[in-house]
Design a protein around this motif. Structure first.
Motif, short mmCIF file in Angstrom:
data_model
loop_
_atom_site.label_atom_id
_atom_site.label_comp_id
_atom_site.label_asym_id
_atom_site.label_seq_id
_atom_site.Cartn_x
_atom_site.Cartn_y
_atom_site.Cartn_z
N PHE A 53 44.70 103.06 85.34
CA PHE A 53 43.31 103.53 85.32
C PHE A 53 42.42 102.66 86.22
CE2 PHE A 53 44.79 105.06 81.03
CZ PHE A 53 44.97 106.37 81.46
N ARG A 54 42.80 101.40 86.41
CA ARG A 54 42.07 100.56 87.37
C ARG A 54 42.22 101.13 88.77
NH1 ARG A 54 44.42 94.75 85.28
NH2 ARG A 54 46.35 95.76 85.95
N VAL A 55 43.41 101.62 89.08
CA VAL A 55 43.66 102.19 90.40
C VAL A 55 42.94 103.52 90.54
CG1 VAL A 55 45.44 102.94 92.02
CG2 VAL A 55 45.89 101.02 90.47
N PHE A 56 43.00 104.36 89.50
CA PHE A 56 42.29 105.64 89.55
C PHE A 56 40.80 105.43 89.79
CE2 PHE A 56 45.43 108.16 86.63
CZ PHE A 56 46.39 108.08 87.63
N ASP A 57 40.25 104.42 89.14
CA ASP A 57 38.82 104.13 89.33
C ASP A 57 38.55 103.73 90.77
OD1 ASP A 57 36.14 103.74 88.27
OD2 ASP A 57 36.50 101.60 88.45
N ARG A 58 39.42 102.91 91.34
CA ARG A 58 39.26 102.48 92.73
C ARG A 58 39.37 103.67 93.70
NH1 ARG A 58 40.74 97.53 95.10
NH2 ARG A 58 40.14 97.55 97.31
N LEU A 59 40.21 104.64 93.36
CA LEU A 59 40.42 105.79 94.22
C LEU A 59 39.37 106.89 94.02
CD1 LEU A 59 44.29 106.09 93.86
CD2 LEU A 59 43.07 105.45 95.95
N GLY A 60 38.59 106.75 92.97
CA GLY A 60 37.56 107.76 92.71
C GLY A 60 38.08 109.01 92.02
N SER A 92 43.67 98.20 76.05
CA SER A 92 42.90 98.68 77.19
C SER A 92 42.75 97.58 78.23
CB SER A 92 41.51 99.13 76.73
OG SER A 92 40.69 99.43 77.82
N LEU A 93 42.85 97.96 79.50
CA LEU A 93 42.73 96.99 80.59
C LEU A 93 41.43 97.15 81.37
CD1 LEU A 93 46.39 96.99 81.95
CD2 LEU A 93 45.36 95.59 80.16
N MET A 94 40.63 98.16 81.01
CA MET A 94 39.32 98.30 81.63
C MET A 94 38.40 99.02 80.66
SD MET A 94 39.66 101.34 84.48
CE MET A 94 37.87 101.42 84.63
N GLU A 95 37.13 98.71 80.73
CA GLU A 95 36.16 99.28 79.82
C GLU A 95 36.12 100.80 79.96
OE1 GLU A 95 31.39 98.90 78.72
OE2 GLU A 95 32.32 97.56 80.20
#
Length: 374
Positions: A53-60, A92-95
């Protein structure tokens, strides 16, 4: 290479699309070639480590994922009467995101492809390279249609049987069959299962992961000493027979639901860890082309997409391509090695070459390591 350059990405899978998105947004001129003219993604569902999900957030694409995928917490180990025997937390690894998830592979591919189309990436479908001639100042590439181009950087993201790897490292080891195969299928999401659930059987492991509000996918790992062919026309009955080894009511309900429309996929499990270097000159490989892992840690897609994030960061941070690629490899090697080798060891233990305690220990250690920053 912290000034805009020309970059070629070979392969339009998860890793290749991620690299194309990030590098294009940094101002590079990016060509993406994908050999499949229809840009299809095969398979049923995919289980996701929460770190993705950290990567998905970075990719938009995180908001898009929320709309069509499943976001869940924890893994339940269940017994023959569906009773919960143990719970494995997935912190969870991100809020705002849980510790794990699941989605249909074609749906995730569509999310990424739509995101690529919103960038300036030049997408060339039904196309791939013919030759790569790496020089001091660039890579001269000829393509199957007779066209050619010169690039500052070439990224091979063309999967387990990478043509890029074969061209650059012809003596590279071949993928290794690990003695297991996996069956996957799509079923109705059971209302009584709040998270990922697993059952252990004789030489078998059954799991079910939500992939949307109303659908789940099952995965059944089977110990299979020989990599034998299973004809597609026999796969439905074969999977039902394997499910008959489980007395749990959920397993029996899944077997009864299966039909020709269940999107059954059978795949022998293979792994590959390319020894360093992962690059030669200005040609680098990412994802399954260099570290194809078995699905035991649900982290294969994640570490491939992480490759794209790290590569984009290092290309921006360094003035020269060799410096960027060396830094990329240094950051990625240990994390990728851990996932490939630990997943392979879990497969060995499941085949009777180890203990349940070691299995739990490896899973816990690997999950803890994957929770660390990329």
């Amino acid at each position: 290479m912290n000034t805009p350059g020309r970059i070629l990405v070979i392969g339009g899978g998860f890793s290749g699309m991620s690299a194309a998105i990030l590098l294009s947004e940094q101002g590079h001129s990016v060509d993406l070639v994908e050999i499949d003219a229809d840009w299809r993604s095969y398979g049923a569902g995919i289980s996701l480590n929460g770190g993705i999900f950290r990567v998905f957030d970075r990719l938009g694409i995180l908001d898009g994922y929320r709309e069509c995928g499943a976001m869940i917490d924890g893994i339940e180990i269940r017994g023959p009467a569906d009773q919960v025997l143990a719970r494995i937390p997935t912190p969870s690894l991100m809020e705002g995101a849980p510790g794990s998830g699941g989605i249909m592979r074609p749906v995730l591919a569509r999310l990424l492809a739509d995101r690529v189309r919103k960038t300036a990436v030049n997408i060339r479908l039904g196309q791939t390279f013919d030759t790569l001639a790496d020089g001091a100042d660039g890579v001269d590439v000829t393509f199957r249609d007779g066209s050619s181009g010169r690039y500052d950087l070439v990224i091979g993201a063309d999967g387990l049987f990478s043509a890029t790897r074969a061209a650059v490292f012809p003596d590279a080891p071949a993928p290794r069959y690990i003695g297991q195969a996996v069956w996957r299928a799509v079923v109705t999401r059971p209302a009584h299962l709040p998270s990922v659930a697993m059952w252990m059987g004789p030489g078998l492991k059954l799991g079910i992961t939500p992939v949307s509000d109303d659908k789940s996918y099952i995965f059944l790992t089977e110990n299979r000493p020989e990599n034998t062919y299973v004809p597609p026309e026999s796969q439905l009955e074969s999977l039902k027979t394997l499910l008959g080894n489980f007395t749990a009511p959920t397993a029996q309900a899944i077997a009864a639901e299966l039909s020709a429309d269940s999107q059954i996929v059978y795949r022998p499990l293979e792994q590959l860890l390319l020894p360093r270097p992962w690059y030669k000159g200005r040609v680098v490989m990412i994802g399954d082309a260099v570290h194809a892992t078995t699905p035991h840690m649900a982290a294969g897609a994640m570490i491939g997409m992480e490759d794209a994030v790290v590569l984009a960061e290092e290309v921006t941070a360094h003035e020269t391509v060799p410096a960027a690629l060396d830094a990329f490899q240094s950051r990625r090697w240990e994390r990728a090695r851990m996932v490939v080798e630990n997943s392979g060891r879990l497969a060995e233990i499941e085949q009777g070459h180890g203990t349940p305690d070691e299995h739990r220990q490896i899973m816990g250690q690997t999950l803890g390591a994957l929770a660390q920053p990329i």
